[in-house]
Design a protein around this motif. Sequence first.
Motif, PDB file in Angstrom:
ATOM      1  N   ILE A  37       0.835  -1.203   0.000  1.00  0.00           N
ATOM      2  CA  ILE A  37       0.000   0.000   0.000  1.00  0.00           C
ATOM      3  C   ILE A  37       0.871   1.255   0.000  1.00  0.00           C
ATOM      4  O   ILE A  37       0.638   2.198  -0.772  1.00  0.00           O
ATOM      5  N   MET A  38       1.881   1.275   0.853  1.00  0.00           N
ATOM      6  CA  MET A  38       2.791   2.414   0.912  1.00  0.00           C
ATOM      7  C   MET A  38       3.499   2.641  -0.416  1.00  0.00           C
ATOM      8  O   MET A  38       3.680   3.785  -0.862  1.00  0.00           O
ATOM      9  N   THR A  39       3.888   1.542  -1.049  1.00  0.00           N
ATOM     10  CA  THR A  39       4.583   1.645  -2.332  1.00  0.00           C
ATOM     11  C   THR A  39       3.699   2.304  -3.382  1.00  0.00           C
ATOM     12  O   THR A  39       4.174   3.086  -4.216  1.00  0.00           O
ATOM     13  N   ARG A  40       2.405   2.013  -3.340  1.00  0.00           N
ATOM     14  CA  ARG A  40       1.478   2.639  -4.286  1.00  0.00           C
ATOM     15  C   ARG A  40       1.456   4.155  -4.099  1.00  0.00           C
ATOM     16  O   ARG A  40       1.526   4.923  -5.068  1.00  0.00           O
ATOM     17  N   THR A 125      -6.349   5.573   4.324  1.00  0.00           N
ATOM     18  CA  THR A 125      -6.820   4.316   3.760  1.00  0.00           C
ATOM     19  C   THR A 125      -6.689   3.204   4.782  1.00  0.00           C
ATOM     20  O   THR A 125      -6.151   3.401   5.877  1.00  0.00           O
ATOM     21  N   TYR A 126      -7.202   2.035   4.423  1.00  0.00           N
ATOM     22  CA  TYR A 126      -7.155   0.870   5.297  1.00  0.00           C
ATOM     23  C   TYR A 126      -5.906   0.045   5.003  1.00  0.00           C
ATOM     24  O   TYR A 126      -5.415   0.027   3.873  1.00  0.00           O
ATOM     25  N   GLY A 127      -5.430  -0.671   6.020  1.00  0.00           N
ATOM     26  CA  GLY A 127      -4.205  -1.451   5.876  1.00  0.00           C
ATOM     27  C   GLY A 127      -4.399  -2.819   5.291  1.00  0.00           C
ATOM     28  O   GLY A 127      -3.560  -3.712   5.496  1.00  0.00           O
ATOM     29  N   ASP A 128      -5.490  -3.000   4.521  1.00  0.00           N
ATOM     30  CA  ASP A 128      -5.743  -4.334   3.955  1.00  0.00           C
ATOM     31  C   ASP A 128      -6.322  -4.280   2.553  1.00  0.00           C
ATOM     32  O   ASP A 128      -6.837  -5.283   2.054  1.00  0.00           O
ATOM     33  N   GLY A 129      -6.240  -3.112   1.890  1.00  0.00           N
ATOM     34  CA  GLY A 129      -6.836  -2.980   0.563  1.00  0.00           C
ATOM     35  C   GLY A 129      -5.840  -2.545  -0.491  1.00  0.00           C
ATOM     36  O   GLY A 129      -5.119  -1.561  -0.285  1.00  0.00           O
ATOM     37  N   LEU A 130      -5.780  -3.274  -1.609  1.00  0.00           N
ATOM     38  CA  LEU A 130      -4.854  -2.958  -2.696  1.00  0.00           C
ATOM     39  C   LEU A 130      -5.629  -2.490  -3.917  1.00  0.00           C
ATOM     40  O   LEU A 130      -6.725  -2.986  -4.213  1.00  0.00           O
ATOM     41  N   SER A 131      -5.039  -1.539  -4.642  1.00  0.00           N
ATOM     42  CA  SER A 131      -5.706  -0.981  -5.807  1.00  0.00           C
ATOM     43  C   SER A 131      -4.681  -0.392  -6.757  1.00  0.00           C
ATOM     44  O   SER A 131      -3.565  -0.048  -6.355  1.00  0.00           O
ATOM     45  N   ASN A 132      -5.077  -0.264  -8.030  1.00  0.00           N
ATOM     46  CA  ASN A 132      -4.238   0.445  -8.989  1.00  0.00           C
ATOM     47  C   ASN A 132      -4.731   1.875  -9.199  1.00  0.00           C
ATOM     48  O   ASN A 132      -4.524   2.482 -10.250  1.00  0.00           O
ATOM     49  N   ILE A 133      -5.373   2.414  -8.197  1.00  0.00           N
ATOM     50  CA  ILE A 133      -5.925   3.760  -8.255  1.00  0.00           C
ATOM     51  C   ILE A 133      -4.842   4.792  -8.568  1.00  0.00           C
ATOM     52  O   ILE A 133      -3.710   4.684  -8.103  1.00  0.00           O
ATOM     53  N   ASP A 134      -5.190   5.773  -9.377  1.00  0.00           N
ATOM     54  CA  ASP A 134      -4.276   6.858  -9.730  1.00  0.00           C
ATOM     55  C   ASP A 134      -4.370   7.911  -8.625  1.00  0.00           C
ATOM     56  O   ASP A 134      -5.328   8.704  -8.579  1.00  0.00           O
ATOM     57  N   ILE A 135      -3.400   7.926  -7.730  1.00  0.00           N
ATOM     58  CA  ILE A 135      -3.445   8.827  -6.569  1.00  0.00           C
ATOM     59  C   ILE A 135      -3.421  10.290  -6.999  1.00  0.00           C
ATOM     60  O   ILE A 135      -4.095  11.134  -6.393  1.00  0.00           O
ATOM     61  N   SER A 136      -2.677  10.606  -8.046  1.00  0.00           N
ATOM     62  CA  SER A 136      -2.605  11.993  -8.524  1.00  0.00           C
ATOM     63  C   SER A 136      -3.978  12.484  -8.974  1.00  0.00           C
ATOM     64  O   SER A 136      -4.385  13.620  -8.664  1.00  0.00           O
ATOM     65  N   GLN A 137      -4.712  11.650  -9.710  1.00  0.00           N
ATOM     66  CA  GLN A 137      -6.045  12.028 -10.162  1.00  0.00           C
ATOM     67  C   GLN A 137      -7.025  12.123  -9.002  1.00  0.00           C
ATOM     68  O   GLN A 137      -7.919  12.977  -9.000  1.00  0.00           O
TER      69      GLN A 137
END
Length: 253
Positions: A37-40, A125-137
């Motif tokens: 999550i942090m890496t995202r 965010t929660y510590g158990d959810g992964l996504s390819n969400i565009d954080i900038s957008q």
Amino acid sequence: MKVVILAGGFGTRLGELTDIIPKPMIQIGGIPIIEHIMTRYARFGYKEFIVALGYKAEVIKEYFLKYANTRSDFTVDLQSGEIHLHSIPRHDWKITLVSTGLDTMTGGRVKRLKEYIGDSTFMLTYGDGLSNIDISQLVKFHKEHKKRVTVSAVRPVARFGELNIDGINVVGFKEKPQTTAGWVNGGFFVIEPEFINTIISDDTVLESYPLELAAKEGQLMAYLHEGFWQCMDTIRDKNYLEKIWGDGNAPWA
């Protein structure tokens, strides 16, 4: 902008996996899910994290406290105790780890972090959810609408195959598609600091009164994310994430 990660829950639906470690430390591809999550976030330039701890807080603290030593080759002088690292981990992150109480609810955990968050817009965010969400957008969307809270709305992968039925004839079949029925809270919030004032106490559930109030006052906006999102609530979820990581098809990476 700081990123708050809620990492204090018991994770009881994961059974024996969380008897020893907290849910955010369960590994996907040999890496704790919290680090994924942090890496995202870091990929988009957001590298300052505040982690709200509860259940087995010491496990997460120890992991990051020893991060450099365990991820590097090193020489140790047993006589003097001096340690020389031969390589430094690539992450240039700043991580604040805060014990927010064993039984504190999600809203209460955020309230306990107020002094660390400060008076600026923050992400959560929660510590158990992964996504390819565009954080900038996501951040751009939040800044444009100027409301108190943005929540990322997602459509999770269905647990079972989806049948398209005409009468009793199956005219279409999709194996575990992204569901088309409705949107759910996917985390990945962007929040203005005054929102914290609507959290009453340790017993306040974030997803109850504070977010319900924001919605009632027209201060809650949804960022619609059509891409990948998957939480890790069960062993089935963990195995699914492990499989797509092992296949080299992890969208969040």
